[in-house]
Design a protein around this motif. Sequence first.
Motif, short mmCIF file in Angstrom:
data_model
loop_
_atom_site.label_atom_id
_atom_site.label_comp_id
_atom_site.label_asym_id
_atom_site.label_seq_id
_atom_site.Cartn_x
_atom_site.Cartn_y
_atom_site.Cartn_z
N LYS A 1 8.84 -1.95 -10.54
CA LYS A 1 9.49 -3.26 -10.49
C LYS A 1 9.08 -4.02 -9.24
N SER A 2 9.06 -3.33 -8.13
CA SER A 2 8.70 -3.97 -6.86
C SER A 2 7.24 -4.42 -6.87
N LEU A 3 6.37 -3.59 -7.40
CA LEU A 3 4.95 -3.96 -7.47
C LEU A 3 4.72 -5.12 -8.42
N MET A 4 5.46 -5.18 -9.51
CA MET A 4 5.27 -6.23 -10.52
C MET A 4 5.61 -7.62 -9.99
N VAL A 5 6.50 -7.71 -9.03
CA VAL A 5 6.87 -9.03 -8.50
C VAL A 5 5.93 -9.49 -7.39
N ASN A 6 4.99 -8.65 -7.02
CA ASN A 6 4.01 -9.02 -5.98
C ASN A 6 3.09 -10.10 -6.54
N GLN B 1 12.81 6.53 -9.30
CA GLN B 1 12.00 6.04 -8.18
C GLN B 1 10.76 5.32 -8.70
N VAL B 2 10.12 5.88 -9.72
CA VAL B 2 8.95 5.24 -10.33
C VAL B 2 9.33 3.87 -10.87
N GLU B 3 10.47 3.77 -11.53
CA GLU B 3 10.94 2.48 -12.05
C GLU B 3 11.09 1.46 -10.93
N ARG B 4 11.71 1.86 -9.85
CA ARG B 4 11.91 0.93 -8.72
C ARG B 4 10.58 0.51 -8.12
N TYR C 1 6.09 2.14 -16.37
CA TYR C 1 7.53 1.86 -16.41
C TYR C 1 8.14 2.42 -17.70
N GLN C 2 7.48 2.20 -18.83
CA GLN C 2 7.97 2.71 -20.10
C GLN C 2 8.02 4.23 -20.09
N TYR C 3 6.98 4.86 -19.53
CA TYR C 3 6.94 6.31 -19.40
C TYR C 3 8.14 6.82 -18.61
N SER C 4 8.44 6.15 -17.49
CA SER C 4 9.56 6.60 -16.66
C SER C 4 10.90 6.37 -17.36
N GLN C 5 11.02 5.27 -18.09
CA GLN C 5 12.24 5.02 -18.86
C GLN C 5 12.44 6.11 -19.91
N ASN C 6 11.38 6.41 -20.65
CA ASN C 6 11.47 7.45 -21.68
C ASN C 6 11.78 8.81 -21.05
N GLY C 7 11.18 9.08 -19.90
CA GLY C 7 11.43 10.34 -19.22
C GLY C 7 12.85 10.46 -18.73
N GLN D 1 0.83 -1.21 0.00
CA GLN D 1 0.00 0.00 0.00
C GLN D 1 0.86 1.26 0.00
N ASP D 2 1.97 1.24 0.75
CA ASP D 2 2.88 2.38 0.77
C ASP D 2 3.48 2.60 -0.62
N GLN D 3 3.83 1.52 -1.30
CA GLN D 3 4.39 1.63 -2.65
C GLN D 3 3.37 2.23 -3.61
N VAL D 4 2.13 1.76 -3.53
CA VAL D 4 1.06 2.27 -4.39
C VAL D 4 0.84 3.76 -4.10
N ASN D 5 0.81 4.12 -2.82
CA ASN D 5 0.61 5.52 -2.45
C ASN D 5 1.74 6.41 -2.95
N LEU D 6 2.97 5.96 -2.82
CA LEU D 6 4.12 6.73 -3.29
C LEU D 6 4.09 6.89 -4.80
N LEU D 7 3.78 5.82 -5.51
CA LEU D 7 3.68 5.88 -6.96
C LEU D 7 2.61 6.87 -7.38
N THR D 8 1.47 6.81 -6.73
CA THR D 8 0.37 7.74 -7.01
C THR D 8 0.80 9.18 -6.74
#
Length: 92
Positions: free
Chosen positions: A38-43, A32-35, A58-64, A6-13
């Motif tokens: 990645k962490s959420l995807m392995v859940n 930070q968004v990439e990390r 993830y693609q957006y953050s890579q491009n950014g 939930q903390d990860q989701v909140n931070l991403l948001t």
Amino acid sequence: MPLSYQDQVNLLTDILSNQQTDCCGSVAECEQVERLVKSLMVNTNLDNNVKPVLQEIYQYSQNGKYSSDLDEHILSNQENLNNWVDNIGQFS
């Protein structure tokens, strides 16, 4: 101490919302968004419907991260940012 799901989701948001509101960001935020993604995807409890949204983010953050004009990149993705924040809100 690791962040909870939930903390990860909140931070991403929060990061995506700030980029949407401010129309600017930093390379560190992209990293930070990439990390977070990645962490959420392995859940293992992650709904499969969420994975495509996380892959887009993830693609957006890579491009950014590699963009020569990060603010323009963020500005050109305003609609996506709005959709992602809404989608994240549904699975948080």
